[in-house]
Design an enzyme around this catalytic site. Structure first.
Site, PDB file in Angstrom:
ATOM      1  N   ARG A 100      -4.130   8.557   4.764  1.00 28.06           N
ATOM      2  CA  ARG A 100      -3.891   7.338   5.541  1.00 28.06           C
ATOM      3  C   ARG A 100      -4.142   7.491   7.040  1.00 28.06           C
ATOM      4  O   ARG A 100      -4.160   6.482   7.752  1.00 28.06           O
ATOM      5  CB  ARG A 100      -2.463   6.834   5.303  1.00 28.06           C
ATOM      6  CG  ARG A 100      -2.128   6.572   3.839  1.00 28.06           C
ATOM      7  CD  ARG A 100      -3.009   5.496   3.222  1.00 28.06           C
ATOM      8  NE  ARG A 100      -2.539   5.161   1.869  1.00 28.06           N
ATOM      9  CZ  ARG A 100      -2.970   4.114   1.177  1.00 28.06           C
ATOM     10  NH1 ARG A 100      -3.873   3.296   1.680  1.00 28.06           N
ATOM     11  NH2 ARG A 100      -2.512   3.889  -0.033  1.00 28.06           N
TER      12      ARG A 100
ATOM     13  N   ARG B 155      15.433 -11.328  -1.748  1.00 29.66           N
ATOM     14  CA  ARG B 155      16.438 -12.024  -2.571  1.00 29.66           C
ATOM     15  C   ARG B 155      17.716 -12.210  -1.762  1.00 29.66           C
ATOM     16  O   ARG B 155      18.415 -13.201  -1.915  1.00 29.66           O
ATOM     17  CB  ARG B 155      16.776 -11.213  -3.829  1.00 29.66           C
ATOM     18  CG  ARG B 155      15.661 -11.117  -4.830  1.00 29.66           C
ATOM     19  CD  ARG B 155      16.120 -10.324  -6.041  1.00 29.66           C
ATOM     20  NE  ARG B 155      17.081 -11.056  -6.834  1.00 29.66           N
ATOM     21  CZ  ARG B 155      17.870 -10.509  -7.752  1.00 29.66           C
ATOM     22  NH1 ARG B 155      17.816  -9.206  -7.981  1.00 29.66           N
ATOM     23  NH2 ARG B 155      18.699 -11.235  -8.446  1.00 29.66           N
TER      24      ARG B 155
ATOM     25  N   HIS C   9      -0.130  14.960   2.013  1.00 31.18           N
ATOM     26  CA  HIS C   9      -1.161  14.230   1.267  1.00 31.18           C
ATOM     27  C   HIS C   9      -1.293  12.795   1.791  1.00 31.18           C
ATOM     28  O   HIS C   9      -2.406  12.299   2.014  1.00 31.18           O
ATOM     29  CB  HIS C   9      -0.797  14.227  -0.221  1.00 31.18           C
ATOM     30  CG  HIS C   9      -1.715  13.412  -1.073  1.00 31.18           C
ATOM     31  ND1 HIS C   9      -3.064  13.671  -1.179  1.00 31.18           N
ATOM     32  CD2 HIS C   9      -1.482  12.318  -1.855  1.00 31.18           C
ATOM     33  CE1 HIS C   9      -3.622  12.779  -1.985  1.00 31.18           C
ATOM     34  NE2 HIS C   9      -2.686  11.952  -2.409  1.00 31.18           N
TER      35      HIS C   9
ATOM     36  N   GLN D 173       0.842  -1.211   0.000  1.00 32.34           N
ATOM     37  CA  GLN D 173       0.000   0.000   0.000  1.00 32.34           C
ATOM     38  C   GLN D 173       0.873   1.256   0.000  1.00 32.34           C
ATOM     39  O   GLN D 173       0.574   2.247  -0.651  1.00 32.34           O
ATOM     40  CB  GLN D 173      -0.886   0.033   1.243  1.00 32.34           C
ATOM     41  CG  GLN D 173      -1.932  -1.050   1.287  1.00 32.34           C
ATOM     42  CD  GLN D 173      -2.782  -0.917   2.544  1.00 32.34           C
ATOM     43  OE1 GLN D 173      -3.696  -0.113   2.600  1.00 32.34           O
ATOM     44  NE2 GLN D 173      -2.455  -1.697   3.546  1.00 32.34           N
TER      45      GLN D 173
ATOM     46  N   GLN E   3      13.948  -0.961   0.351  1.00 35.38           N
ATOM     47  CA  GLN E   3      13.289  -2.005   1.145  1.00 35.38           C
ATOM     48  C   GLN E   3      14.162  -3.234   1.266  1.00 35.38           C
ATOM     49  O   GLN E   3      14.865  -3.615   0.319  1.00 35.38           O
ATOM     50  CB  GLN E   3      11.953  -2.382   0.484  1.00 35.38           C
ATOM     51  CG  GLN E   3      11.144  -3.395   1.272  1.00 35.38           C
ATOM     52  CD  GLN E   3       9.737  -3.565   0.717  1.00 35.38           C
ATOM     53  OE1 GLN E   3       9.438  -3.111  -0.383  1.00 35.38           O
ATOM     54  NE2 GLN E   3       8.870  -4.204   1.473  1.00 35.38           N
ATOM     55  N   GLN E   4      14.093  -3.833   2.453  1.00 33.72           N
ATOM     56  CA  GLN E   4      14.829  -5.073   2.691  1.00 33.72           C
ATOM     57  C   GLN E   4      14.432  -6.105   1.623  1.00 33.72           C
ATOM     58  O   GLN E   4      13.255  -6.313   1.363  1.00 33.72           O
ATOM     59  CB  GLN E   4      14.444  -5.599   4.069  1.00 33.72           C
ATOM     60  CG  GLN E   4      15.332  -6.684   4.586  1.00 33.72           C
ATOM     61  CD  GLN E   4      14.914  -7.066   6.005  1.00 33.72           C
ATOM     62  OE1 GLN E   4      13.838  -7.606   6.216  1.00 33.72           O
ATOM     63  NE2 GLN E   4      15.762  -6.753   6.951  1.00 33.72           N
ATOM     64  N   SER E   5      15.436  -6.712   1.029  1.00 28.70           N
ATOM     65  CA  SER E   5      15.196  -7.600  -0.105  1.00 28.70           C
ATOM     66  C   SER E   5      15.088  -9.053   0.334  1.00 28.70           C
ATOM     67  O   SER E   5      15.955  -9.562   1.055  1.00 28.70           O
ATOM     68  CB  SER E   5      16.348  -7.462  -1.106  1.00 28.70           C
ATOM     69  OG  SER E   5      16.273  -8.484  -2.062  1.00 28.70           O
TER      70      SER E   5
ATOM     71  N   ARG F 285       5.132  18.127   0.911  1.00 26.22           N
ATOM     72  CA  ARG F 285       3.795  18.195   0.307  1.00 26.22           C
ATOM     73  C   ARG F 285       3.202  16.790   0.130  1.00 26.22           C
ATOM     74  O   ARG F 285       2.036  16.548   0.448  1.00 26.22           O
ATOM     75  CB  ARG F 285       3.859  18.909  -1.050  1.00 26.22           C
ATOM     76  CG  ARG F 285       2.483  19.006  -1.721  1.00 26.22           C
ATOM     77  CD  ARG F 285       2.459  20.032  -2.824  1.00 26.22           C
ATOM     78  NE  ARG F 285       3.463  19.770  -3.842  1.00 26.22           N
ATOM     79  CZ  ARG F 285       3.811  20.634  -4.794  1.00 26.22           C
ATOM     80  NH1 ARG F 285       3.249  21.835  -4.843  1.00 26.22           N
ATOM     81  NH2 ARG F 285       4.734  20.322  -5.691  1.00 26.22           N
TER      82      ARG F 285
ATOM     83  N   ARG G 131       3.595   7.332  -4.999  1.00 24.03           N
ATOM     84  CA  ARG G 131       4.716   7.270  -5.943  1.00 24.03           C
ATOM     85  C   ARG G 131       5.704   8.414  -5.807  1.00 24.03           C
ATOM     86  O   ARG G 131       6.854   8.278  -6.198  1.00 24.03           O
ATOM     87  CB  ARG G 131       4.170   7.206  -7.377  1.00 24.03           C
ATOM     88  CG  ARG G 131       3.467   5.891  -7.671  1.00 24.03           C
ATOM     89  CD  ARG G 131       2.703   5.961  -8.958  1.00 24.03           C
ATOM     90  NE  ARG G 131       1.673   6.984  -8.890  1.00 24.03           N
ATOM     91  CZ  ARG G 131       1.083   7.529  -9.943  1.00 24.03           C
ATOM     92  NH1 ARG G 131       1.424   7.159 -11.142  1.00 24.03           N
ATOM     93  NH2 ARG G 131       0.142   8.450  -9.798  1.00 24.03           N
TER      94      ARG G 131
END
Lengths: 135, 220
Positions: B143, B66, B138, B51, B62-64, B134, B56
């Protein structure tokens, strides 16, 4: 045209190194950042290894300048990258901001007085990045 | 299961910009796009991070899965309250099965990047997120709203507390859109409790007023 850096995110290179390690470390970013904030040598080593195509990790910051320029010069800058953010302050003064990725990509894309002033202004906040660009 | 953790690691100092402008009064709405806020966000579920990345105009690291093996899945899942109250056995059995399958794949030489396909959305993740002021306003407008899903709402409320502590002047008016605008923009989907929500976020703002806070104080 005159460019003066007035503010930037503190600990820029420690944040870049934190972003690098967050993806590949089992530790959380808060612990990584705390460790790196106490270890500038490791930060410089990590940031020095940064590969150009991984530009997104240069985005965790913001640099803000006051620019004295005429409208034509501002348009030239906007045409270099749509990620520059402008606020008009008066007839000839503008507030300009972007993250380090935008600044680096702009400087790598052109060798003009604006790009040179941009690089000079961020040298103190991001010395390893600027050294890598100049190497 | 662990509680989510949010920490504002760094932000562009608004007072430096105001100082450089001398006496010129720049409206907050003009100033906010020139500021950025970097958060360490930990122990949220992958469904929450899905979410989050829909916002964008932001940057994420982010922790991968892989690179990082999920060694003990049961200890690193976010369990919704409804599942733990109404069907804990069903939820636990699925996590157990997912864990067995994941490790079974790894043991047979399936690489982490492929074995992770069987990991559930409940799996914990950590990430670094940066938003300009900004976009952050938003994000909080959407949220912190009662209509937001509970996990991302908890995250947004924790982020709000941190930015209000760091920049009380700029973010005193931040919160769900009904608090920001004075009216609910959700139309027929409105929770119908605008005044109650506005009162709650007003009280939070008052409680935080005068508290300079720490940009590095964890919320948990």
């Amino acid at each position: 045209m005159r460019l003066k850096l007035v503010a930037h995110t503190p600990d820029v290179e420690a944040l870049i190194a934190t972003a690098m390690l967050t993806t590949t470390s089992g530790s959380g970013p808060s612990a990584i950042f705390r460790r790196l904030s106490r270890d500038p040598t490791r930060v410089a080593r990590l940031v020095g290894r940064l590969e150009a195509q991984h530009g997104s990790i240069l985005e965790h910051n913001r640099f803000c300048w006051i620019l004295e320029a005429v409208e034509g010069e501002v348009l030239d800058i906007l045409l270099k990258s749509r990620f520059f953010n402008f606020t008009r302050l008066d007839e000839s003064r503008w507030m300009l901001s972007c993250n380090l990725r935008t600044a680096v990509e702009c400087a790598q894309g052109s060798r003009d007085p604006f790009a040179e002033a941009l690089v000079d202004s961020i040298r103190g906040a991001a010395p390893t990045i600027v050294s890598s660009m100049e190497a | 299961m662990n509680a989510l953790k949010v920490e504002l690691l760094s932000c562009t100092p608004a007072d430096h910009i105001r100082g450089a402008l001398g006496g010129m009064d720049l409206p907050d709405a003009e100033l906010l796009p020139h500021l950025s806020y970097t958060f360490a966000i930990e122990r949220i579920s992958r469904s929450c991070s899905h979410q989050l990345v829909r916002h964008r105009v932001a940057s994420y690291a982010q922790q991968s899965q892989r690179f990082i093996e999920v060694e003990r899945l049961r200890e690193h899942t976010v369990v919704p309250e409804t599942a733990s109250e109404r069907a804990p056995d069903v939820f636990d059995a699925y996590i157990e099965a997912a864990s067995r399958t994941y490790h079974g794949l790894l043991e047979r030489g399936v690489p982490r990047e492929d074995a992770r396909f069987v990991l559930p959305n409940a799996t914990e993740t950590s990430l670094l997120m940066t938003m300009d002021g900004r976009s952050l306003l938003h994000f909080l407008g959407l949220r912190c709203c009662n209509r937001a899903q509970w996990e991302i709402k908890a995250l947004a409320d924790a982020m709000l507390a941190q930015v209000r502590a760091a920049e009380p002047g700029l973010f005193r008016g931040a919160g769900p859109y009904c608090y920001q605008l004075g009216r609910c923009p959700e139309g027929r989907f409105s929770c119908g409790r605008v005044q109650e929500v506005r009162d709650r976020y007003s009280r939070l703002a008052l409680a935080e007023h005068g508290d300079s806070g720490s940009t590095r104080a964890a919320s948990d």
